[in-house]
Structure formats: structure tokens, C-alpha cells
Motif scaffolding. Structure first.
Motif, PDB file in Angstrom:
ATOM      1  N   ALA A  15     -49.037  37.075 115.334  1.00  0.00           N
ATOM      2  CA  ALA A  15     -49.332  38.227 114.480  1.00  0.00           C
ATOM      3  C   ALA A  15     -49.213  39.534 115.251  1.00  0.00           C
ATOM      4  CB  ALA A  15     -50.732  38.105 113.883  1.00  0.00           C
ATOM      5  N   LEU A  16     -49.352  39.467 116.565  1.00  0.00           N
ATOM      6  CA  LEU A  16     -49.302  40.676 117.380  1.00  0.00           C
ATOM      7  C   LEU A  16     -47.874  41.170 117.602  1.00  0.00           C
ATOM      8  CD1 LEU A  16     -51.926  39.610 120.058  1.00  0.00           C
ATOM      9  CD2 LEU A  16     -52.293  41.033 118.030  1.00  0.00           C
ATOM     10  N   ILE A  17     -46.877  40.293 117.411  1.00  0.00           N
ATOM     11  CA  ILE A  17     -45.493  40.689 117.659  1.00  0.00           C
ATOM     12  C   ILE A  17     -44.665  40.793 116.388  1.00  0.00           C
ATOM     13  CG2 ILE A  17     -45.448  39.804 120.018  1.00  0.00           C
ATOM     14  CD1 ILE A  17     -43.998  37.320 118.931  1.00  0.00           C
ATOM     15  N   CYS A  18     -45.226  40.491 115.239  1.00  0.00           N
ATOM     16  CA  CYS A  18     -44.464  40.585 113.992  1.00  0.00           C
ATOM     17  C   CYS A  18     -44.811  41.893 113.273  1.00  0.00           C
ATOM     18  CB  CYS A  18     -44.745  39.385 113.088  1.00  0.00           C
ATOM     19  SG  CYS A  18     -46.322  39.421 112.231  1.00  0.00           S
ATOM     20  N   PRO A  19     -43.928  42.379 112.395  1.00  0.00           N
ATOM     21  CA  PRO A  19     -44.235  43.574 111.614  1.00  0.00           C
ATOM     22  C   PRO A  19     -45.495  43.346 110.766  1.00  0.00           C
ATOM     23  CG  PRO A  19     -41.927  42.958 111.366  1.00  0.00           C
ATOM     24  CD  PRO A  19     -42.607  41.847 112.102  1.00  0.00           C
ATOM     25  N   GLY A  20     -46.253  44.382 110.570  1.00  0.00           N
ATOM     26  CA  GLY A  20     -47.514  44.275 109.834  1.00  0.00           C
ATOM     27  C   GLY A  20     -47.378  43.710 108.437  1.00  0.00           C
ATOM     28  N   ASP A  21     -46.246  43.952 107.769  1.00  0.00           N
ATOM     29  CA  ASP A  21     -46.090  43.438 106.408  1.00  0.00           C
ATOM     30  C   ASP A  21     -45.758  41.945 106.394  1.00  0.00           C
ATOM     31  OD1 ASP A  21     -43.521  43.852 107.472  1.00  0.00           O
ATOM     32  OD2 ASP A  21     -42.652  44.234 105.495  1.00  0.00           O
ATOM     33  N   LYS A  22     -45.517  41.338 107.563  1.00  0.00           N
ATOM     34  CA  LYS A  22     -45.217  39.907 107.655  1.00  0.00           C
ATOM     35  C   LYS A  22     -46.448  39.094 108.053  1.00  0.00           C
ATOM     36  CE  LYS A  22     -40.719  40.521 107.156  1.00  0.00           C
ATOM     37  NZ  LYS A  22     -40.211  40.656 105.841  1.00  0.00           N
ATOM     38  N   GLY A  24     -50.317  37.641 107.651  1.00  0.00           N
ATOM     39  CA  GLY A  24     -51.211  37.232 106.574  1.00  0.00           C
ATOM     40  C   GLY A  24     -52.183  36.194 107.092  1.00  0.00           C
ATOM     41  N   PRO A  25     -53.097  35.726 106.261  1.00  0.00           N
ATOM     42  CA  PRO A  25     -54.093  34.759 106.724  1.00  0.00           C
ATOM     43  C   PRO A  25     -53.524  33.342 106.831  1.00  0.00           C
ATOM     44  CG  PRO A  25     -54.434  35.229 104.419  1.00  0.00           C
ATOM     45  CD  PRO A  25     -53.334  36.139 104.879  1.00  0.00           C
ATOM     46  N   CYS A  26     -53.969  32.610 107.845  1.00  0.00           N
ATOM     47  CA  CYS A  26     -53.659  31.186 107.972  1.00  0.00           C
ATOM     48  C   CYS A  26     -54.252  30.488 106.744  1.00  0.00           C
ATOM     49  CB  CYS A  26     -54.283  30.640 109.253  1.00  0.00           C
ATOM     50  SG  CYS A  26     -54.269  28.849 109.409  1.00  0.00           S
ATOM     51  N   THR A  27     -53.532  29.551 106.167  1.00  0.00           N
ATOM     52  CA  THR A  27     -54.040  28.897 104.960  1.00  0.00           C
ATOM     53  C   THR A  27     -55.216  27.975 105.242  1.00  0.00           C
ATOM     54  OG1 THR A  27     -52.388  27.145 105.170  1.00  0.00           O
ATOM     55  CG2 THR A  27     -51.847  28.995 103.737  1.00  0.00           C
ATOM     56  N   ASP A  28     -55.437  27.632 106.510  1.00  0.00           N
ATOM     57  CA  ASP A  28     -56.550  26.742 106.838  1.00  0.00           C
ATOM     58  C   ASP A  28     -57.776  27.519 107.325  1.00  0.00           C
ATOM     59  OD1 ASP A  28     -57.844  24.296 107.135  1.00  0.00           O
ATOM     60  OD2 ASP A  28     -57.074  23.975 109.149  1.00  0.00           O
ATOM     61  N   CYS A  29     -57.607  28.315 108.392  1.00  0.00           N
ATOM     62  CA  CYS A  29     -58.777  28.977 108.992  1.00  0.00           C
ATOM     63  C   CYS A  29     -58.896  30.461 108.646  1.00  0.00           C
ATOM     64  CB  CYS A  29     -58.739  28.803 110.508  1.00  0.00           C
ATOM     65  SG  CYS A  29     -57.423  29.731 111.328  1.00  0.00           S
ATOM     66  N   THR A  33     -52.063  35.667 111.087  1.00  0.00           N
ATOM     67  CA  THR A  33     -50.913  35.050 111.735  1.00  0.00           C
ATOM     68  C   THR A  33     -49.625  35.582 111.132  1.00  0.00           C
ATOM     69  OG1 THR A  33     -49.997  32.912 112.428  1.00  0.00           O
ATOM     70  CG2 THR A  33     -50.831  33.045 110.187  1.00  0.00           C
ATOM     71  N   HIS A  34     -48.487  35.333 111.786  1.00  0.00           N
ATOM     72  CA  HIS A  34     -47.168  35.704 111.255  1.00  0.00           C
ATOM     73  C   HIS A  34     -46.847  34.699 110.165  1.00  0.00           C
ATOM     74  CE1 HIS A  34     -42.569  36.231 112.129  1.00  0.00           C
ATOM     75  NE2 HIS A  34     -42.887  36.551 110.899  1.00  0.00           N
ATOM     76  N   ARG A  35     -47.044  35.097 108.934  1.00  0.00           N
ATOM     77  CA  ARG A  35     -46.967  34.161 107.829  1.00  0.00           C
ATOM     78  C   ARG A  35     -45.694  34.281 107.003  1.00  0.00           C
ATOM     79  NH1 ARG A  35     -51.540  32.773 103.338  1.00  0.00           N
ATOM     80  NH2 ARG A  35     -50.203  31.378 102.201  1.00  0.00           N
ATOM     81  N   TYR A  36     -45.131  35.447 106.902  1.00  0.00           N
ATOM     82  CA  TYR A  36     -44.006  35.668 105.985  1.00  0.00           C
ATOM     83  C   TYR A  36     -42.729  36.019 106.729  1.00  0.00           C
ATOM     84  CZ  TYR A  36     -48.088  36.151 103.028  1.00  0.00           C
ATOM     85  OH  TYR A  36     -49.277  35.938 102.415  1.00  0.00           O
TER      86      TYR A  36
END
Length: 66
Positions: A15-22, A24-29, A33-36
Motif C-alpha cells: 500500500a505504501l508504493i501504490c497510488p492512493g486510489d489503488k 483499499g482494505p484487505c478483505t480478511d483483516c 493494502t494494494h487492492r485494485y
């Protein structure tokens, strides 16, 4: 033995190296994280480890791009 994951308030390193719009929350915890987008995953690296371990050694990524 693997180290215990950091507190949920700390984001996944992806999540620290991806663009902010990418991010999102981990579906488990629910850790950030970089979700999109390209390289994204719905699970953070700590939640993904047990999932990947259950796949076995014969699972392979197959690209659907020509």
C-alpha cells in the motif's frame, strides 16, 4: 517459523508504493493494502500466506492476454 504480522493499524508494504486510489482494505483483516489495478490483491501479504500454502505446488498463473 514466520514472524507475527504487525498491528492492523500498519498498512501492508504494498500500500505504501501504490497510488492512493489503488489502495483499499484487505478483505480478511481490513489492513490497508494494494487492492485494485495491476498487481493488486484483495488480501494483504499476511492473509495471503495461508491461502497460498493451501494451493499446493501445481498451481500456476496463466495469462489471459494475447
Amino acid at each position: 517459523m514466520t514472524a507475527a504480522p504487525p498491528p492492523i493499524t500498519e498498512p501492508d508494504p504494498s500500500a505504501l508504493i501504490c497510488p492512493g486510489d489503488k489502495a483499499g482494505p484487505c478483505t480478511d483483516c481490513q489492513r490497508k493494502t494494494h487492492r485494485y489495478g495491476t498487481g493488486g490483491s484483495p488480501l494483504c501479504q499476511w492473509c495471503m500466506e495461508p491461502v497460498k500454502a493451501s494451493w499446493g505446488s501445481n498451481v500456476r498463473h496463466v495469462s489471459t492476454r494475447p
